[in-house]
Scaffold this motif. Sequence first.
Motif, PDB file in Angstrom:
ATOM      1  N   ILE A 173       0.866  -1.185   0.000  1.00 30.08           N
ATOM      2  CA  ILE A 173       0.000   0.000   0.000  1.00 30.08           C
ATOM      3  C   ILE A 173       0.899   1.230   0.000  1.00 30.08           C
ATOM      4  O   ILE A 173       1.579   1.511   0.990  1.00 30.08           O
ATOM      5  CB  ILE A 173      -0.936   0.025   1.219  1.00 30.08           C
ATOM      6  N   THR A 190      -6.267   3.999  -4.930  1.00 22.04           N
ATOM      7  CA  THR A 190      -6.833   2.946  -4.075  1.00 22.04           C
ATOM      8  C   THR A 190      -7.288   1.753  -4.890  1.00 22.04           C
ATOM      9  O   THR A 190      -7.063   0.595  -4.512  1.00 22.04           O
ATOM     10  CB  THR A 190      -8.012   3.507  -3.266  1.00 22.04           C
ATOM     11  N   LYS A 191      -7.916   2.003  -6.018  1.00 26.68           N
ATOM     12  CA  LYS A 191      -8.475   0.907  -6.813  1.00 26.68           C
ATOM     13  C   LYS A 191      -7.382  -0.056  -7.278  1.00 26.68           C
ATOM     14  O   LYS A 191      -7.573  -1.269  -7.295  1.00 26.68           O
ATOM     15  CB  LYS A 191      -9.226   1.457  -8.024  1.00 26.68           C
ATOM     16  N   GLN A 251     -16.046  -3.599   0.054  1.00 24.58           N
ATOM     17  CA  GLN A 251     -16.232  -2.188  -0.289  1.00 24.58           C
ATOM     18  C   GLN A 251     -17.593  -1.715   0.176  1.00 24.58           C
ATOM     19  O   GLN A 251     -18.609  -2.379  -0.039  1.00 24.58           O
ATOM     20  CB  GLN A 251     -16.103  -1.980  -1.801  1.00 24.58           C
ATOM     21  N   TYR A 253     -12.717   0.609   2.097  1.00 23.47           N
ATOM     22  CA  TYR A 253     -12.224  -0.657   1.562  1.00 23.47           C
ATOM     23  C   TYR A 253     -11.557  -1.402   2.720  1.00 23.47           C
ATOM     24  O   TYR A 253     -10.608  -0.881   3.332  1.00 23.47           O
ATOM     25  CB  TYR A 253     -11.220  -0.404   0.433  1.00 23.47           C
ATOM     26  N   ILE A 277      -8.959   1.292   4.190  1.00 21.31           N
ATOM     27  CA  ILE A 277      -8.616   2.492   3.418  1.00 21.31           C
ATOM     28  C   ILE A 277      -9.898   3.297   3.252  1.00 21.31           C
ATOM     29  O   ILE A 277     -10.906   2.783   2.757  1.00 21.31           O
ATOM     30  CB  ILE A 277      -8.045   2.138   2.036  1.00 21.31           C
ATOM     31  N   THR A 291     -11.597   6.578   1.504  1.00 22.62           N
ATOM     32  CA  THR A 291     -11.381   7.566   0.443  1.00 22.62           C
ATOM     33  C   THR A 291     -12.571   8.517   0.352  1.00 22.62           C
ATOM     34  O   THR A 291     -13.730   8.100   0.452  1.00 22.62           O
ATOM     35  CB  THR A 291     -11.191   6.896  -0.936  1.00 22.62           C
ATOM     36  N   LYS A 347      -7.067   8.485  -4.248  1.00 22.97           N
ATOM     37  CA  LYS A 347      -5.811   7.912  -3.786  1.00 22.97           C
ATOM     38  C   LYS A 347      -5.843   7.608  -2.284  1.00 22.97           C
ATOM     39  O   LYS A 347      -6.725   8.081  -1.565  1.00 22.97           O
ATOM     40  CB  LYS A 347      -4.651   8.858  -4.114  1.00 22.97           C
ATOM     41  N   VAL A 348      -4.860   6.828  -1.843  1.00 28.19           N
ATOM     42  CA  VAL A 348      -4.769   6.458  -0.427  1.00 28.19           C
ATOM     43  C   VAL A 348      -4.257   7.663   0.361  1.00 28.19           C
ATOM     44  O   VAL A 348      -3.107   8.074   0.216  1.00 28.19           O
ATOM     45  CB  VAL A 348      -3.813   5.257  -0.225  1.00 28.19           C
ATOM     46  N   LEU A 386      -5.373   5.651   5.952  1.00 26.03           N
ATOM     47  CA  LEU A 386      -5.182   4.203   6.080  1.00 26.03           C
ATOM     48  C   LEU A 386      -5.128   3.822   7.554  1.00 26.03           C
ATOM     49  O   LEU A 386      -4.371   4.419   8.325  1.00 26.03           O
ATOM     50  CB  LEU A 386      -3.880   3.790   5.385  1.00 26.03           C
TER      51      LEU A 386
END
Length: 270
Positions: A10, A16-17, A29, A40, A73, A75, A82-83, A86
């Motif tokens: 990560i 993220t995807k 999800q 996620y 995660i 979002t 994007k991450v 976390l």
Amino acid sequence: MTNKTAPIEIAIHSPTKGIVDLSNNEFSQQCMKDLGLCWYKIDKSANDKNLPDVLVKNGSNSLSLSQLTNITIVTDERVSDKVENLNITLRGLPDNSSHEQNKIFIYELIENIKSSGWKHYYFVEDPRIPGSQAEKIDSPDHVLGHYVSSHPWLDPNYKIDIDHWLKIGSFYNWFFYNDGVYLHLKAWRHDSKDTPTKTGTYLISLEFQSEREYWKSSIPENERNRWEELLPEKLSNLHETRSTIEKKARAVGIEIDESYQDPLIQALNN
């Protein structure tokens, strides 16, 4: 031999995807489309014999974490895919292990974090009092009457003895910074019923936040879309608080880490 899978990689600020799609472990999800928020997750039982490992990357640094029971995660897809947020929960020691064993386990984790490039972070409003001054501080959460989050007893560069450890209470917090990302290491202690001063159960988690997520969360929710505009005044007020406490500390012989400088906030320097 076990069929241990490769760690989940990560990278903070990566899509993220892509992480979810490439993972050997399936993420669930859940999204709230009206808010643009998605979670996620990988959730595992602590009894699972094949818990996932993760490699958290930030820039050129990598932090390896083993035996995870939860990876989440979050979002805000209205802002970024994007991450940037976390959360990770570790499987710690067996329930009702000794407090000393848990202290050793957590300090080993801290050393792993530090050796991976993460540095001690002081909250902007907190005095820069290092762990070397811990014996001059009587309270586990206040300094000279002021509540502080980054407390000298929990300076990650110093280890406290078991007596101080137990006086802290149920919640432990260590803070780190690395290349635009903030890390909050948290431990929650639940003492055993029969031998509360000797044994307990600990829940250990790590929260990683990008600069935007970290500072945006410090602004009232209804004004977070203006966080970059509002942050300079907030920082000025927080620095005043730090200065006030540090002045009191110097007056009673408590040393200040003058070498520490707050990390640069890129959003305010573009």
